[in-house]
Every structure is written in C-alpha cells, then in structure tokens.
Design a protein around this motif. Structure first.
Motif, PDB file in Angstrom:
ATOM      1  N   ASP A 148       0.830  -1.205   0.000  1.00  0.00           N
ATOM      2  CA  ASP A 148       0.000   0.000   0.000  1.00  0.00           C
ATOM      3  C   ASP A 148       0.867   1.259   0.000  1.00  0.00           C
ATOM      4  N   TRP A 149       1.921   1.262   0.810  1.00  0.00           N
ATOM      5  CA  TRP A 149       2.787   2.441   0.848  1.00  0.00           C
ATOM      6  C   TRP A 149       3.499   2.621  -0.490  1.00  0.00           C
ATOM      7  N   SER A 150       3.957   1.540  -1.078  1.00  0.00           N
ATOM      8  CA  SER A 150       4.673   1.613  -2.354  1.00  0.00           C
ATOM      9  C   SER A 150       3.789   2.171  -3.455  1.00  0.00           C
ATOM     10  N   VAL A 151       2.547   1.698  -3.513  1.00  0.00           N
ATOM     11  CA  VAL A 151       1.614   2.188  -4.535  1.00  0.00           C
ATOM     12  C   VAL A 151       1.308   3.666  -4.320  1.00  0.00           C
ATOM     13  N   HIS A 167       2.970   6.044  -2.611  1.00  0.00           N
ATOM     14  CA  HIS A 167       4.057   7.027  -2.584  1.00  0.00           C
ATOM     15  C   HIS A 167       5.084   6.885  -3.701  1.00  0.00           C
ATOM     16  N   LEU A 168       5.185   5.711  -4.314  1.00  0.00           N
ATOM     17  CA  LEU A 168       6.209   5.528  -5.349  1.00  0.00           C
ATOM     18  C   LEU A 168       5.635   5.225  -6.729  1.00  0.00           C
ATOM     19  N   GLN A 169       4.469   4.603  -6.788  1.00  0.00           N
ATOM     20  CA  GLN A 169       3.897   4.279  -8.098  1.00  0.00           C
ATOM     21  C   GLN A 169       3.041   5.457  -8.570  1.00  0.00           C
ATOM     22  N   THR A 170       3.716   6.579  -8.776  1.00  0.00           N
ATOM     23  CA  THR A 170       3.032   7.839  -9.066  1.00  0.00           C
ATOM     24  C   THR A 170       3.439   8.408 -10.422  1.00  0.00           C
ATOM     25  N   ARG A 171       4.138   7.616 -11.230  1.00  0.00           N
ATOM     26  CA  ARG A 171       4.509   8.032 -12.568  1.00  0.00           C
ATOM     27  C   ARG A 171       3.323   7.848 -13.517  1.00  0.00           C
ATOM     28  N   ASN A 172       3.563   8.052 -14.805  1.00  0.00           N
ATOM     29  CA  ASN A 172       2.481   7.832 -15.777  1.00  0.00           C
ATOM     30  C   ASN A 172       2.518   6.410 -16.328  1.00  0.00           C
ATOM     31  N   ASP A 173       3.128   5.508 -15.561  1.00  0.00           N
ATOM     32  CA  ASP A 173       3.168   4.098 -15.925  1.00  0.00           C
ATOM     33  C   ASP A 173       3.076   3.292 -14.633  1.00  0.00           C
ATOM     34  N   TYR A 174       3.414   2.007 -14.692  1.00  0.00           N
ATOM     35  CA  TYR A 174       3.331   1.153 -13.507  1.00  0.00           C
ATOM     36  C   TYR A 174       4.686   0.908 -12.849  1.00  0.00           C
ATOM     37  N   LEU A 175       5.720   1.614 -13.316  1.00  0.00           N
ATOM     38  CA  LEU A 175       7.016   1.553 -12.658  1.00  0.00           C
ATOM     39  C   LEU A 175       7.005   2.460 -11.430  1.00  0.00           C
ATOM     40  N   PHE A 176       8.096   2.428 -10.663  1.00  0.00           N
ATOM     41  CA  PHE A 176       8.127   3.123  -9.380  1.00  0.00           C
ATOM     42  C   PHE A 176       9.203   4.205  -9.374  1.00  0.00           C
ATOM     43  N   SER A 177       8.831   5.397  -8.905  1.00  0.00           N
ATOM     44  CA  SER A 177       9.853   6.408  -8.645  1.00  0.00           C
ATOM     45  C   SER A 177      10.830   5.831  -7.634  1.00  0.00           C
ATOM     46  N   TRP A 178      12.104   6.028  -7.885  1.00  0.00           N
ATOM     47  CA  TRP A 178      13.063   5.237  -7.090  1.00  0.00           C
ATOM     48  C   TRP A 178      13.349   5.831  -5.724  1.00  0.00           C
ATOM     49  N   GLN A 179      13.180   7.151  -5.544  1.00  0.00           N
ATOM     50  CA  GLN A 179      13.644   7.759  -4.285  1.00  0.00           C
ATOM     51  C   GLN A 179      12.565   8.596  -3.615  1.00  0.00           C
ATOM     52  N   TYR A 180      12.378   8.327  -2.327  1.00  0.00           N
ATOM     53  CA  TYR A 180      11.459   9.085  -1.485  1.00  0.00           C
ATOM     54  C   TYR A 180      12.245   9.618  -0.294  1.00  0.00           C
ATOM     55  N   THR A 181      12.141  10.915  -0.062  1.00  0.00           N
ATOM     56  CA  THR A 181      12.855  11.558   1.040  1.00  0.00           C
ATOM     57  C   THR A 181      11.856  11.990   2.105  1.00  0.00           C
ATOM     58  N   PRO A 182      12.087  11.648   3.368  1.00  0.00           N
ATOM     59  CA  PRO A 182      11.153  12.045   4.430  1.00  0.00           C
ATOM     60  C   PRO A 182      10.902  13.550   4.425  1.00  0.00           C
ATOM     61  N   ASN A 183       9.654  13.926   4.634  1.00  0.00           N
ATOM     62  CA  ASN A 183       9.207  15.321   4.703  1.00  0.00           C
ATOM     63  C   ASN A 183       9.282  16.042   3.358  1.00  0.00           C
ATOM     64  N   GLN A 184       9.654  15.325   2.303  1.00  0.00           N
ATOM     65  CA  GLN A 184       9.684  15.939   0.972  1.00  0.00           C
ATOM     66  C   GLN A 184       8.880  15.142  -0.048  1.00  0.00           C
ATOM     67  N   ASN A 194      -4.063 -14.443  -4.514  1.00  0.00           N
ATOM     68  CA  ASN A 194      -4.556 -13.065  -4.622  1.00  0.00           C
ATOM     69  C   ASN A 194      -4.389 -12.592  -6.061  1.00  0.00           C
ATOM     70  N   SER A 195      -5.476 -12.523  -6.797  1.00  0.00           N
ATOM     71  CA  SER A 195      -5.414 -12.166  -8.213  1.00  0.00           C
ATOM     72  C   SER A 195      -5.021 -10.706  -8.429  1.00  0.00           C
ATOM     73  N   SER A 196      -5.305  -9.834  -7.458  1.00  0.00           N
ATOM     74  CA  SER A 196      -4.930  -8.427  -7.623  1.00  0.00           C
ATOM     75  C   SER A 196      -3.419  -8.253  -7.627  1.00  0.00           C
ATOM     76  N   TYR A 197      -2.721  -9.068  -6.851  1.00  0.00           N
ATOM     77  CA  TYR A 197      -1.260  -9.025  -6.876  1.00  0.00           C
ATOM     78  C   TYR A 197      -0.738  -9.523  -8.226  1.00  0.00           C
ATOM     79  N   GLN A 198      -1.393 -10.542  -8.764  1.00  0.00           N
ATOM     80  CA  GLN A 198      -0.990 -11.061 -10.079  1.00  0.00           C
ATOM     81  C   GLN A 198      -1.144  -9.979 -11.146  1.00  0.00           C
ATOM     82  N   GLN A 199      -2.269  -9.270 -11.144  1.00  0.00           N
ATOM     83  CA  GLN A 199      -2.504  -8.228 -12.142  1.00  0.00           C
ATOM     84  C   GLN A 199      -1.515  -7.083 -11.984  1.00  0.00           C
ATOM     85  N   ALA A 200      -1.228  -6.720 -10.738  1.00  0.00           N
ATOM     86  CA  ALA A 200      -0.255  -5.651 -10.500  1.00  0.00           C
ATOM     87  C   ALA A 200       1.123  -6.039 -11.035  1.00  0.00           C
TER      88      ALA A 200
END
Length: 334
Positions: A75-78, A80-97, A125-131
């Motif tokens: 849930d946290w990954s989706v 805070h990191l899966q916020t691009r225009n695709d299903y890949l993940f932004s690689w870096q999250y900095t606290p308070n930023q 869990n089929s939702s994990y498979q689709q993700a």
C-alpha cells in the motif's frame, strides 16, 4: 506422574512455538527498518526510502508468510512511489519531501514484480498477479535496450546512455531468480533472452587479478569498466553471485574466483574486505559487514548463521544477510 507429564508437554509446546533464528531476523528487520506506514527506511542513506528497499521488504514478507506486513508495504509503495504515468516506481522518497527523483530504478521494479508474483501464488490473490503483470509489461516496453544482439536491462528509463550506442549498466540488476520466474509466468521470450545476456556479460566482464565483475560496467564496442564510476568490485556487484547462486546458475569455476578474492583479502588484511580496485588490485582496508560476509558464505556453500542478526543495525547489511539466507534455503530446495 500425571502432573509431571502434563508439565513436560506444556514445556514442549512452548518450545515448539519459539521463533527460529530466521524469523527473529525478520522481526528485527521489521522493528528496525519498516515504519508503521510500510516505508522501508535506508538508515545508511539519510533515512530515504527507495523501490529497492520496498522490493526487499515485500520479498521477505512473502517468504515469512507475513500477509499483514506485505499489504502494508505494498500500500505504501503504490501510494508514494507508483506515481509516474506508468506502472514503474519512482526510485527515491525523502522524508518530509516525498518523491525526490521520479526516475525509476530497474532492480526495484523487478524485485517488486517478483514479490507480487510470489504473493499472488502463495495467498491466491489475483490483484497481486494483475499488478505484477502491469509492471512486467512496462519493464518490457521501457527498460530494455539492444546491444550487439543482446537484450540489456537499463538501470533506469532515463539516463545511462553517455553517447549513442554507449550504455552504462549495473549487472546486479539482473535478478536471475526473478527473471526465471518471469519466464515461467509470462509468454514473452524476453526473460530468457535477459537471462542469457546476463550470463554472457557475467562470463565476459572479468577484471583485475581475480577476474571479478565491477559494480558498474560500460558497453561500447566491448565490455569495459565504467568511465564514470569507481572501478571497483564491491557492495553492488556482490549481489551478482548472490542472485546467480539463488538461481543455481553460478558455475564452480566462477565460484572459485570469488573465493580466491576472499582468501587473498584474508591473507593480506586478516579479514574479508568488501571492495577491491580492479585496476590496481588493492583492497579497501576495512572489514566487510555481516551481509557481505553472509553472501560469501552462500558462495562458499557454507551454512548461513543468523543467531546474531538482531545486532545487524544497517539496512543494506541486514537485507543482504536475509537475501543470502533465503537464497540458500530456496536453491537447496530446487
């Protein structure tokens, strides 16, 4: 007599419920590095979080059958990191930023997709498979380049091409057991081609006295050390034999090269050094952390002890130690 037998069975029952050293290790990892929200904290890197760390945490949670922690991490990954225009993940999250670099890290995407596939199978869990399917599609479409007939995993969608046809790569991003899993569940022939290219690179990229791979490589007319990164075998490249061992793909001849490095370090310094300069064959003059040592136990096919892992207070070291342990258990089981 009856009371004695009852006491005996109660004690036996209590003993049987004691967590194993590996389970204690996972509990220590959660307590030390996973926030209540599900953010894996890299305490050796200013407390940031990244897709690699989320991927490791998800893998550990599946292995230890910890559905609650897996769901929290995912849930946290989706969010805070899966916020691009695709299903890949932004690689870096900095606290308070928040996200401070929207570029992806390909190993993080691979690790997360692999963990999702395992979770989908283990917990039905089929939702994990689709993700996972969504991530695999974007890896195929966005992160792969061609080089001299080989399929190459780029470290990220953006960057790492210094000149046309000149690529900078990190061979530890070839997570071989994950690629094997992708080849089993996805119809694309790409995954086996990536396994083949990774093995080719590994067998060709041999540098220095011990013929080791570097943390970073450059692909041009041939495979060379990266001109933009330190010419070292170290904490990144150590994951290459880890993943190959996990996938049962590490040849005995190559295993001997890594062990020769360890022996030379021990003879010269009295301990295992975690880094070697591949141009002058010098060692970093400080001892390797527990995770690096555990990886060498895996390479040497020696049992990996986890009795003191709760004392391992560094995120990356603890991650390497758990990875090496799980790799050893799963490669033996294959």
């Amino acid at each position: 007599m009856i009371r004695s037998l009852l006491l005996f069975f109660l004690l036996l029952s209590a003993c049987s419920k004691q967590p194993s050293p590996a389970q204690k290790s996972w509990q220590a990892f959660k307590q030390e590095f996973i926030s209540i929200e599900g953010r894996v904290i890299d305490n050796g890197n200013k407390g940031i979080s990244h897709s690699e760390g989320q991927g490791y945490g998800l893998l550990f949670a599946v292995y230890f059958n910890d559905q609650k922690t897996f769901a929290t991490l995912w849930d946290w990954s989706v969010t805070h990191l899966q916020t691009r225009n695709d299903y890949l993940f932004s690689w870096q999250y900095t606290p308070n930023q928040g996200v401070t670099d929207v570029n992806n890290a390909s190993d993080g995407d691979i690790l997360i997709a692999w963990a999702l596939l395992q979770a989908a199978q283990r917990w039905h869990n089929s939702s994990y498979q689709q993700a996972a399917n969504n991530i695999l599609r974007d890896i195929r479409n966005k992160l792969i380049k061609n080089w001299q007939g080989h399929k190459i995993i780029m470290p990220a969608e953006q960057g790492f091409i210094t000149q046309p046809g000149k690529l900078t790569i990190n061979l530890s991003y070839w997570v071989f057991p994950a690629l094997q899993e992708f080849a089993r569940v996805d119809k694309s022939p790409l995954w086996q081609k990536l396994i083949n290219s990774g093995l080719y690179l590994f067998n060709t990229a041999e540098f220095g006295q011990w013929q080791l791979p570097a943390d970073w490589l450059q692909l041009d007319d041939k495979i060379t050390l990266s001109s933009e990164r330190p010419p070292v075998f170290g904490y990144e490249a150590i994951r290459i034999p880890l993943y190959l061992s996990w996938a049962n793909l590490l040849p005995s001849e190559k295993r001997k090269q890594f062990l020769a490095y360890a022996q030379a370090s021990q003879n010269q310094l009295g301990y295992l050094s975690p880094k070697a300069n591949l141009l002058n064959n010098s060692f970093a003059e400080y001892p390797a952390n527990a995770g690096f040592i555990s990886t060498y136990q895996l390479i040497a096919q020696k049992p990996i002890g986890l009795a003191n892992i709760s004392q391992n207070k560094d995120y990356y070291s603890h991650s390497l130690e758990l990875l090496a342990f799980i790799a050893q258990q799963q490669s033996i089981a294959q």
